[in-house]
Design a protein around this motif. Structure first.
Motif, short mmCIF file in Angstrom:
data_model
loop_
_atom_site.label_atom_id
_atom_site.label_comp_id
_atom_site.label_asym_id
_atom_site.label_seq_id
_atom_site.Cartn_x
_atom_site.Cartn_y
_atom_site.Cartn_z
N CYS A 42 0.84 -1.20 0.00
CA CYS A 42 0.00 0.00 0.00
C CYS A 42 0.88 1.25 0.00
O CYS A 42 1.81 1.37 0.81
N CYS A 102 1.16 3.41 3.32
CA CYS A 102 1.44 2.69 4.56
C CYS A 102 2.94 2.59 4.81
O CYS A 102 3.74 2.37 3.89
N SER A 103 3.31 2.70 6.09
CA SER A 103 4.73 2.64 6.45
C SER A 103 5.26 1.21 6.48
O SER A 103 6.49 1.01 6.48
N SER A 104 4.39 0.22 6.50
CA SER A 104 4.85 -1.17 6.65
C SER A 104 5.80 -1.61 5.54
O SER A 104 6.83 -2.25 5.82
N ASP A 153 -0.69 -6.84 11.12
CA ASP A 153 -0.91 -5.97 9.98
C ASP A 153 -1.97 -6.56 9.06
O ASP A 153 -2.79 -5.85 8.50
N GLY A 166 -9.78 -2.47 5.51
CA GLY A 166 -9.32 -1.27 4.82
C GLY A 166 -10.07 -1.03 3.53
O GLY A 166 -9.67 -1.52 2.47
N GLU A 174 -10.81 2.28 2.51
CA GLU A 174 -9.97 3.44 2.17
C GLU A 174 -10.64 4.48 1.28
O GLU A 174 -10.63 5.66 1.60
N THR A 209 7.39 5.88 2.15
CA THR A 209 6.24 5.42 1.39
C THR A 209 6.26 6.04 -0.01
O THR A 209 6.86 7.09 -0.24
#
Length: 485
Positions: A208, A211-213, A254, A311, A313, A394
């Protein structure tokens, strides 16, 4: 006198912290290794401590205090963390203060510019780096070899990059649950639930763009999503249920559902062992729900599942594609209808607004989706839309920088003013009218789905008042959202 005492502090969490208080798992994880080394660790959660948090801290800070750790999220928790740091320094300016948590992971330099709030910052997974940092402080050495730590050296800010190549996994028997003496204050929404958060899987396989992941997990070698063994997970559930009277497990993965068999195995094992427990899942995507059969969803219900955070969004297909959500408006609607056939599971939808290139027309499509979801599934709930903020690493952060010249806040005070209910970091790419329309969505989203009646029991004064406001304002909110007022 040998200093072996360490104080771990959890700040206030803004408006959401008034109705959701889960045990501070971040502090338990960060303390896991130092407890094994024999340090005397105290956890002070300001959300559930005495009314005067300063008095509570003053009782815990002694001449034997080696350092104070603070877990900090972006937004209003920063403001309270600043107050905590400065109060500790007023008691004893020589006590080192260490910040960790989500904000510390991405913005260590902005933290260390305030010399009265923090002396060290731990980025990323904390258990091993914090143990090494505590050792450096204990031995009065600079943390030159400590992974993922930043600190001040004179007027300079020095840092060691976070080089962790594997996920942090703390075995449940090593989680120092005993550091919290009373779990009864923890729960949410005036519900009779003793909630314990835990992981069933580590990481996330998706990319995504907001998203920081993906940035956080980029250094991780191999697969970016690793499910834990289902027998181990259920052992963990049994442990907290037997020892701490847990009656509800909230999986904070997550994403729990990249492989549906993973969750199915957990449910089957819970039922085989005859464990009476409620379940909730934080991470689910529309493309995964599209794969879920009604038989699978029936199994989730039978296993005690009462909520899935999803999500959604946006209601704009263009924006969904830009976010790499792997779904369309119609697929969100179809998935919601599927979930409506299983009303025991509350479908709880997340949204995001104020994205680069998003237009007012895109935002109106999100409004249309929100209305459609509630119409098709009366038991679903809508979380207030998050106002987009670019996170370093990101894709959308780079786009905001390259195309709009975006610069993120440079001070702690600026970061502390950022709240989902407040103004965005920047509105430089907003079309005319987007800010006002977005604020309307934020306010009305609290009421259009009747979530206050669905999720609270109305036993406290706060929830009784909230229910009253909901009954009065709910019809007005629905009218405002539909008409875009």
């Amino acid at each position: 006198m040998t200093k072996k005492q360490i104080l771990m502090v959890y700040p206030y969490q803004g408006f959401s912290g008034t109705y959701v208080k889960h045990a501070p798992l971040s502090l338990l994880y960060a303390s896991s290794e130092i407890v094994k080394l024999g340090y005397d660790v105290n956890i002070y959660d300001t959300r559930v401590g005495s009314r005067d948090w300063r008095l509570g801290l003053q009782k815990l800070v002694t001449d034997e205090t080696l350092c104070v750790g603070v877990s900090v999220m972006s937004g209003s928790p920063i403001k309270h963390a600043i107050s905590i740091g400065r109060f500790i320094k007023s008691l004893n300016p020589d006590i080192p203060i260490v910040w960790g948590g989500p904000h510390a992971t991405f913005y260590p330099e902005t933290i260390l510019r305030d010399e009265w709030s923090a002396d060290y910052v731990v980025s990323g997974y904390a258990s091993a780096p914090f143990k090494d940092l505590v050792g450096s402080i204990f031995n009065e050495h600079q943390p030159d070899a400590v992974n993922g730590v930043a600190w001040r050296e004179g007027e300079l800010i020095r840092s060691n990059p976070d080089q962790q190549k594997i996920f942090e996994h703390i075995d449940y028997w090593d989680i120092p649950y005993h550091l919290i003496e009373d779990y009864s204050p923890y729960g949410q929404l005036d519900q009779n639930k003793r909630i314990f958060s835990m992981y069933s899987a580590l990481g996330c396989p998706y990319q995504c763009t907001f998203c920081s992941s993906p940035a956080q997990y980029k250094p991780i070698a191999g697969k970016k999503w690793t499910p834990l063994d289902h027998n181990y997970i259920v052992d963990h559930i049994e442990y907290v249920a037997d020892k701490y009277d847990a009656n509800y497990i909230y999986f904070i993965d997550d994403d729990s559902f990249p492989k549906l068999k993973h969750v199915e195995n957990i449910i089957d094992t819970i039922q085989e062992r005859g464990i009476e427990i409620g379940l909730g899942f934080r991470g689910a995507r529309i493309n995964e729900i599209m794969k879920m059969s009604h038989k699978f969803l029936d199994k989730l219900v039978a296993g005690g599942t009462d909520i899935m955070h999803i999500g959604a969004e946006s209601g704009s297909d263009r924006i969904l594609k830009m976010l790499k959500k792997n779904c369309t408006f119609e697929e969100i609607v179809e998935s919601n209808k599927k979930l409506a056939a299983h009303p025991d599971i509350t479908a709880a939808y997340n949204f995001i607004m104020g994205l680069p290139t998003e237009t007012l027309n895109d935002l109106k499509k999100t409004r249309d989706l929100m209305i459609r979801l509630v119409e098709d599934h009366p038991n679903c709930i809508l979380f207030q839309p998050n106002k987009f903020r670019p996170l370093p690493g990101t894709e959308l952060y780079l786009q905001a920088q390259d195309e709009w010249g975006y610069e993120m806040p440079s001070t702690l005070e600026a970061w502390s003013e950022i709240e989902v209910e407040g103004d965005p970091i920047t509105n430089q790419w907003y079309e005319k009218g987007m800010r006002e329309f977005g604020n309307m969505l934020l306010i009305t989203s609290y009421f259009v789905d009747n979530k206050i009646e669905k999720t609270t029991e109305g036993t406290t004064l706060f929830t009784k008042l909230a229910r009253l406001v909901n009954r009065i304002y709910g019809p007005i909110a629905k009218f405002r959202m539909r008409r875009g007022i």
